[in-house]
Design an enzyme around this catalytic site. Structure first.
Site, PDB file in Angstrom:
ATOM      1  CG  ASP A 175      93.233  47.762  -7.077  1.00 46.29           C
ATOM      2  OD1 ASP A 175      94.095  47.889  -6.190  1.00 46.29           O
ATOM      3  OD2 ASP A 175      92.935  48.693  -7.863  1.00 46.29           O
ATOM      4  CG  ASP A 176      89.097  44.739  -8.018  1.00 44.68           C
ATOM      5  OD1 ASP A 176      88.939  45.884  -7.534  1.00 44.68           O
ATOM      6  OD2 ASP A 176      89.220  44.535  -9.243  1.00 44.68           O
ATOM      7  CG  HIS A 191      85.957  49.144  -7.723  1.00 45.88           C
ATOM      8  ND1 HIS A 191      86.874  48.260  -8.222  1.00 45.88           N
ATOM      9  CD2 HIS A 191      84.820  48.934  -8.428  1.00 45.88           C
ATOM     10  CE1 HIS A 191      86.321  47.533  -9.185  1.00 45.88           C
ATOM     11  NE2 HIS A 191      85.078  47.940  -9.336  1.00 45.88           N
TER      12      HIS A 191
END
Length: 272
Positions: free
Chosen positions: A15-16, A126
Site C-alpha cells: 500500500d501507499d 487508504h
C-alpha cells in the site's frame, strides 16, 4: 497420473505508493525481485507524477498497479481531508457531501490514468475507505462510467481463525456490502484480507505473523503490507518503524523460505 498440486497463489500488495521515497524504493525493489505482485497508489501527493514515471519503468506484467482511494491523508481536494474515525462516522450518519465525494473519486481516477497512461488494475482504499457508504457508491459509478469491468476490488473479509479484533472490525465497516454490490455488477473482488495487525511487531514477530497468514491463505486472497526503505519517510508517519521492519523481512531470504514452507507463491490477481 496426477501430479502434485501447485502452490497456492497469493497477491502480495504494498500500500501507499507515492507516499514517500522510501515506500517507492521498496515497491520498485521488491516488485523487480518478484517478492510482491501488486501496489496501490496515492495520487493526491505532489510527487505522484514522478513516482508514476518510476513505476512505469518496471517490466510490463511485473505487478498489478492500483488506485488507493484516499480521504484521510492527501485527497486532491484538501478540504475533504478527515481523520479516519470522523470520516467513518460521517459516512454512516449520512453526513458526507455526496457530490464532492463523487467529484474527488473521479479526480483520483483521472490523476491515476493521466500519470500511468491506463486505468488501474485494481482499486482499494487508504485505511479501507473504499468500502464505506457514499465512497463505494461513487467508486462503482466511476467504474461503470469508465467501463472497468476487468479491474478488481480489494475485499476486506477476515479469514477464519484470524486472531485479534482488528481484522473483523475492518471487515464489518462495509466489506459485505461492497462484495454484494460488486457481485451485482460483475466486478471481481479479492478473497480474504491478510496482513492486518497493530504495526507493533519486531522482525521476529513480523516473520511469525507472516507464517500464520500464509498458513491461512487461500487462492484469491490478498496479503496487504506497508514496507519502506530508509531513503526517507513522511514527517509524522505513525508506522515508519513498522515499514522498515516489514521491508527488512520481505527483502530477506526469510520471505521465500516462509512461502515455500507454506506452499504459497506470490502471484497477480486472477478472478475466480
Amino acid at each position: 497420473m496426477s501430479g502434485r498440486p501447485g502452490p497456492r497463489k497469493l497477491v502480495v500488495c504494498i500500500d501507499d505508493y507515492a507516499l514517500g521515497p522510501g515506500v517507492d524504493a521498496a515497491v520498485l525493489e521488491l516488485a523487480a525481485r518478484g517478492r510482491v505482485s501488486a501496489t496501490s497508489c496515492m495520487v493526491g501527493l505532489a510527487r505522484w507524477p514522478a513516482a508514476a514515471a518510476a513505476l512505469r519503468s518496471l517490466a510490463p506484467g511485473t505487478i498489478d498497479t492500483g488506485l488507493h482511494l484516499d480521504f484521510t491523508e492527501a485527497p486532491l481536494d484538501r478540504s475533504l481531508r478527515s481523520g479516519l474515525g470522523a470520516f467513518i462516522a460521517r459516512a454512516y450518519l449520512g453526513a458526507l457531501p455526496a457530490r464532492r465525494i463523487a467529484a474527488e473519486v473521479a479526480a483520483q481516477f483521472d490523476a491515476f490514468e493521466q500519470a500511468m497512461g491506463r486505468p488501474p488494475d485494481h482499486v482499494d482504499g487508504h485505511q479501507h475507505v473504499h468500502q464505506l457508504p457514499v465512497v463505494r457508491d461513487a467508486l462503482f459509478d466511476q467504474m461503470q462510467r469508465r467501463g472497468l469491468q476487468r479491474a478488481w476490488l480489494r475485499g476486506t473479509r477476515a479469514p477464519r481463525r484470524e486472531p485479534g479484533l482488528k481484522p473483523g472490525v475492518i471487515a464489518a465497516l462495509g466489506g459485505a456490502r461492497l462484495r454484494a454490490m460488486a457481485g451485482a455488477r460483475g466486478i471481481p473482488v479479492s478473497g480474504c484480507l491478510l496482513g492486518v495487525y497493530g504495526f507493533d511487531a519486531d522482525a521476529a514477530g513480523y516473520r511469525q505473523l507472516l507464517a500464520g497468514w500464509l498458513q491461512r491463505a487461500a487462492e484469491g486472497d490478498v496479503l496487504m503490507c506497508h514496507p519502506a526503505r530508509s531513503e526517507g519517510s513522511p514527517a509524522g508517519d505513525p508506522i515508519a518503524t513498522a515499514r522498515l521492519i516489514e521491508h527488512g523481512v520481505l527483502a530477506s531470504e526469510a520471505w521465500p523460505e516462509l512461502l515455500a514452507q507454506a506452499g504459497v507463491a506470490v502471484g497477480r490477481f486472477v478472478p475466480a
